[in-house]
Design an enzyme around this catalytic site. Structure first.
Site, PDB file in Angstrom:
ATOM      1  N   HIS A  32      -7.989  -1.211  19.660  1.00 35.96           N
ATOM      2  CA  HIS A  32      -7.686   0.055  19.030  1.00 35.96           C
ATOM      3  C   HIS A  32      -8.704   1.156  19.301  1.00 35.96           C
ATOM      4  O   HIS A  32      -9.911   0.836  19.269  1.00 35.96           O
ATOM      5  CB  HIS A  32      -7.567  -0.029  17.529  1.00 35.96           C
ATOM      6  CG  HIS A  32      -6.791   1.018  16.772  1.00 35.96           C
ATOM      7  ND1 HIS A  32      -5.918   2.001  17.600  1.00 35.96           N
ATOM      8  CD2 HIS A  32      -6.581   1.250  15.677  1.00 35.96           C
ATOM      9  CE1 HIS A  32      -5.405   2.771  16.528  1.00 35.96           C
ATOM     10  NE2 HIS A  32      -5.715   2.247  15.314  1.00 35.96           N
ATOM     11  N   ASN A  46      -6.940  -1.575   9.035  1.00 39.07           N
ATOM     12  CA  ASN A  46      -8.217  -1.640  10.093  1.00 39.07           C
ATOM     13  C   ASN A  46      -9.613  -2.089   9.278  1.00 39.07           C
ATOM     14  O   ASN A  46      -9.851  -2.285   8.320  1.00 39.07           O
ATOM     15  CB  ASN A  46      -8.856  -0.180  10.652  1.00 39.07           C
ATOM     16  CG  ASN A  46      -7.808   0.419  11.550  1.00 39.07           C
ATOM     17  OD1 ASN A  46      -7.467  -0.061  12.378  1.00 39.07           O
ATOM     18  ND2 ASN A  46      -7.018   1.433  11.278  1.00 39.07           N
ATOM     19  N   GLY A  81       0.936  -1.142  -0.170  1.00 34.58           N
ATOM     20  CA  GLY A  81      -0.072   0.045   0.039  1.00 34.58           C
ATOM     21  C   GLY A  81       0.934   1.159  -0.109  1.00 34.58           C
ATOM     22  O   GLY A  81       1.597   1.328   1.077  1.00 34.58           O
ATOM     23  N   VAL A 127      -0.430   5.957   4.633  1.00 29.01           N
ATOM     24  CA  VAL A 127       0.315   5.353   5.840  1.00 29.01           C
ATOM     25  C   VAL A 127       1.430   4.840   5.009  1.00 29.01           C
ATOM     26  O   VAL A 127       2.565   4.840   5.826  1.00 29.01           O
ATOM     27  CB  VAL A 127      -0.771   4.342   6.528  1.00 29.01           C
ATOM     28  CG1 VAL A 127      -0.027   3.700   7.652  1.00 29.01           C
ATOM     29  CG2 VAL A 127      -1.875   5.117   7.028  1.00 29.01           C
ATOM     30  N   ASN A 163     -11.845  -4.384   3.503  1.00 25.36           N
ATOM     31  CA  ASN A 163     -10.311  -4.696   3.746  1.00 25.36           C
ATOM     32  C   ASN A 163     -10.120  -5.973   4.149  1.00 25.36           C
ATOM     33  O   ASN A 163      -8.706  -6.605   3.961  1.00 25.36           O
ATOM     34  CB  ASN A 163      -9.985  -3.692   5.205  1.00 25.36           C
ATOM     35  CG  ASN A 163      -9.938  -2.440   4.608  1.00 25.36           C
ATOM     36  OD1 ASN A 163      -9.909  -2.017   3.397  1.00 25.36           O
ATOM     37  ND2 ASN A 163      -9.608  -1.290   5.508  1.00 25.36           N
TER      38      ASN A 163
HETATM   39  N1  APR Z   1      -2.286  -4.307  -2.999  1.00 25.82           N
HETATM   40  C1  APR Z   1      -1.776  -3.497  -2.481  1.00 25.82           C
HETATM   41  N2  APR Z   1      -1.718  -2.149  -2.530  1.00 25.82           N
HETATM   42  C2  APR Z   1      -3.168  -2.142  -2.405  1.00 25.82           C
HETATM   43  C3  APR Z   1      -4.202  -3.198  -2.553  1.00 25.82           C
HETATM   44  C4  APR Z   1      -3.559  -4.583  -2.752  1.00 25.82           C
HETATM   45  N3  APR Z   1      -4.259  -5.582  -2.992  1.00 25.82           N
HETATM   46  N4  APR Z   1      -5.586  -2.797  -2.389  1.00 25.82           N
HETATM   47  C5  APR Z   1      -5.361  -1.547  -1.926  1.00 25.82           C
HETATM   48  N5  APR Z   1      -4.213  -1.225  -2.132  1.00 25.82           N
HETATM   49  C6  APR Z   1      -3.634   0.512  -1.735  1.00 25.82           C
HETATM   50  C7  APR Z   1      -4.433   1.551  -2.361  1.00 25.82           C
HETATM   51  O1  APR Z   1      -4.312   1.505  -3.805  1.00 25.82           O
HETATM   52  C8  APR Z   1      -3.944   2.491  -1.744  1.00 25.82           C
HETATM   53  O2  APR Z   1      -2.938   3.088  -2.452  1.00 25.82           O
HETATM   54  O3  APR Z   1      -3.515   0.712  -0.514  1.00 25.82           O
HETATM   55  C9  APR Z   1      -3.383   2.024  -0.427  1.00 25.82           C
HETATM   56  C10 APR Z   1      -4.155   2.587   0.763  1.00 25.82           C
HETATM   57  O4  APR Z   1      -3.753   3.918   0.924  1.00 25.82           O
HETATM   58  P1  APR Z   1      -4.691   5.403   1.372  1.00 25.82           P
HETATM   59  O5  APR Z   1      -6.042   5.139   0.374  1.00 25.82           O
HETATM   60  O6  APR Z   1      -4.044   6.424   1.344  1.00 25.82           O
HETATM   61  O7  APR Z   1      -5.057   4.750   2.805  1.00 25.82           O
HETATM   62  P2  APR Z   1      -4.304   5.135   4.344  1.00 25.82           P
HETATM   63  O8  APR Z   1      -4.639   6.326   4.776  1.00 25.82           O
HETATM   64  O9  APR Z   1      -2.852   4.705   3.843  1.00 25.82           O
HETATM   65  O10 APR Z   1      -4.811   3.781   5.126  1.00 25.82           O
HETATM   66  C11 APR Z   1      -4.559   2.545   4.866  1.00 25.82           C
HETATM   67  O11 APR Z   1      -4.183   1.916   7.282  1.00 25.82           O
HETATM   68  O12 APR Z   1      -4.535   2.972   9.255  1.00 25.82           O
HETATM   69  C12 APR Z   1      -5.211   1.948   8.310  1.00 25.82           C
HETATM   70  O13 APR Z   1      -7.542   2.642   8.415  1.00 25.82           O
HETATM   71  C13 APR Z   1      -6.216   2.813   7.734  1.00 25.82           C
HETATM   72  O14 APR Z   1      -6.978   0.550   6.763  1.00 25.82           O
HETATM   73  C14 APR Z   1      -6.510   1.984   6.417  1.00 25.82           C
HETATM   74  C15 APR Z   1      -5.059   1.678   6.098  1.00 25.82           C
END
Ligand code: APR
Length: 338
Positions: A200, A145, A32, A36, A120
């Site tokens: 959490h 989460n 991801g 985060v 998720n």
């Molecule tokens: N493989 C890799 N990356 C993925 C996949 C996958 N199968 N599915 C989704 N993603 C990526 C998305 O494309 C996105 O870039 O995960 C990333 C999530 O980033 P954000 O949307 O910016 O979310 P973020 O604020 O980073 O939070 C991610 O962490 O703290 C927790 O509650 C929060 O569940 C959330 C997670």
């Protein structure tokens, strides 16, 4: 330098030297490349923890690669040496010591962490399959989460030993609590040492009895009312940020995750609150819940059992029961994870 070595000892030897230099570095993959994930890569690079791989889905390949390139170019200024790769190919995570999973959707205003569960779980299940295939010897730190359900999903999907699956929530909640306590006292955040357990946010079990300021019990420095206000603000800390920014927090969640990665990579044996597998401990009966653990090269090397009074035990039981409900929802919705 390597060029001059090459001329003295020959190409083969210099490659071996390069390889040994490369192999002496740890490898951290972050799944991801969103808020985060990219911030985890940032903290890990700043601490020079090792080489970093930032993975996202094919739609976001440019984003993962762009952030990796941008971060790599901080090396000369921030003085870290690391190979930083942005990719959508899970084969690139091979050989990772630690994999931090941040893939998933974040909260929007008005959402609880539990509202993210259906989406998720699917994402974390598919990510976990890839980790099991390509980095079977890694330790996985879950951040997505609702955390307690995601740790369970990763465990069930990978089949990894329980010491090599751990969730980040406590490090963040404790950091928030320490910050608010320090602000009230007007002291350095470094001097506040605190412990929280359970789930959490809302489910956390505050432990002011185990909170001190450079050895001075916090109860001697702040009134019960002020300590409770700090607990409440830490509990709602994630929601406070979501309300302000319209999306969930990332600096502090990433910092907590990298603190855990560092403990594992450097075999520091740090005692940190993490979502770890507990069976007999605290009477949990086979679930991942927030407890103090020893984190080192072996992942979760030990769960530490501390004395809880009646009120703390009641809160912990409530927290464990919420974890069981969440896992129950995962099992009902995704029977293959039962
Ligand atoms: N493989 C890799 N990356 C993925 C996949 C996958 N199968 N599915 C989704 N993603 C990526 C998305 O494309 C996105 O870039 O995960 C990333 C999530 O980033 P954000 O949307 O910016 O979310 P973020 O604020 O980073 O939070 C991610 O962490 O703290 C927790 O509650 C929060 O569940 C959330 C997670």
């Amino acid at each position: 330098m390597l060029g001059s070595l090459e001329s003295h000892v020959g190409t083969h030897t210099s490659l071996a030297i390069r390889k040994s230099i490369h192999m002496s570095r740890a490898k951290i993959s972050v799944i991801g490349a969103g808020n985060v994930g990219a911030t985890c890569a940032h903290w890990a690079a700043a601490k020079e923890l090792g080489d970093i791989v930032l993975v996202d889905i094919p739609d976001k390949i440019g984003v993962a690669q762009g952030k990796a390139l941008d971060l790599a170019c901080c090396g000369p200024t921030e003085r870290f040496d690391a190979t930083i790769t942005g990719t959508c190919d899970y084969a690139d995570v091979a050989g990772s010591d630690v994999v931090i999973v941040t893939a998933g959707i974040p909260r929007k205003p008005g959402m609880s962490r539990d509202d993210l569960i259906a989406t998720n779980v699917k994402i974390v299940r598919s990510v976990s399959e890839q980790i099991a295939t390509h980095a079977p010897d890694s330790t996985i730190i879950l951040v997505s989460n609702p955390l307690d359900a995601m740790v369970y999903t990763a465990w069930k999907t990978t089949g990894f030993a329980t010491n090599r699956i751990v969730g980040q929530a406590g490090c963040l909640d404790v950091a928030r609590f320490r910050t608010f306590i320090a602000w009230e006292i007007g002291c350095s955040v470094e001097d506040v040492v605190a412990l929280l357990m359970g789930g959490h946010g809302d489910d956390m079990v505050p432990l002011p009895r185990y909170t001190s300021v450079h050895g001075i019990p916090v109860t001697q420095l702040l009134s019960e009312e002020t300590i409770n206000a700090c607990v409440d603000r830490a509990k709602a800390g994630g929601g406070e940020v979501v309300k302000l920014m319209g999306t969930s927090a990332y600096y502090a969640p990433a910092s907590g995750s990298v603190q855990m990665a560092e403990a594992i990579i450097k075999d520091k044996k740090r005692i940190l609150p993490c979502a770890a597998y507990c069976d007999s401990q605290y009477g949990v009966g086979g679930y991942f819940v927030g407890v103090p653990c020893v984190l080192g090269a072996g992942g979760v090397e030990k769960v530490i059992e501390i004395d809880l009074n009646e009120a703390e035990t009641a809160l912990m039981d409530e927290s464990i029961s919420h974890v069981k409900d969440l896992v129950g929802t995962v099992r009902e919705t995704f029977p293959d994870l039962a």
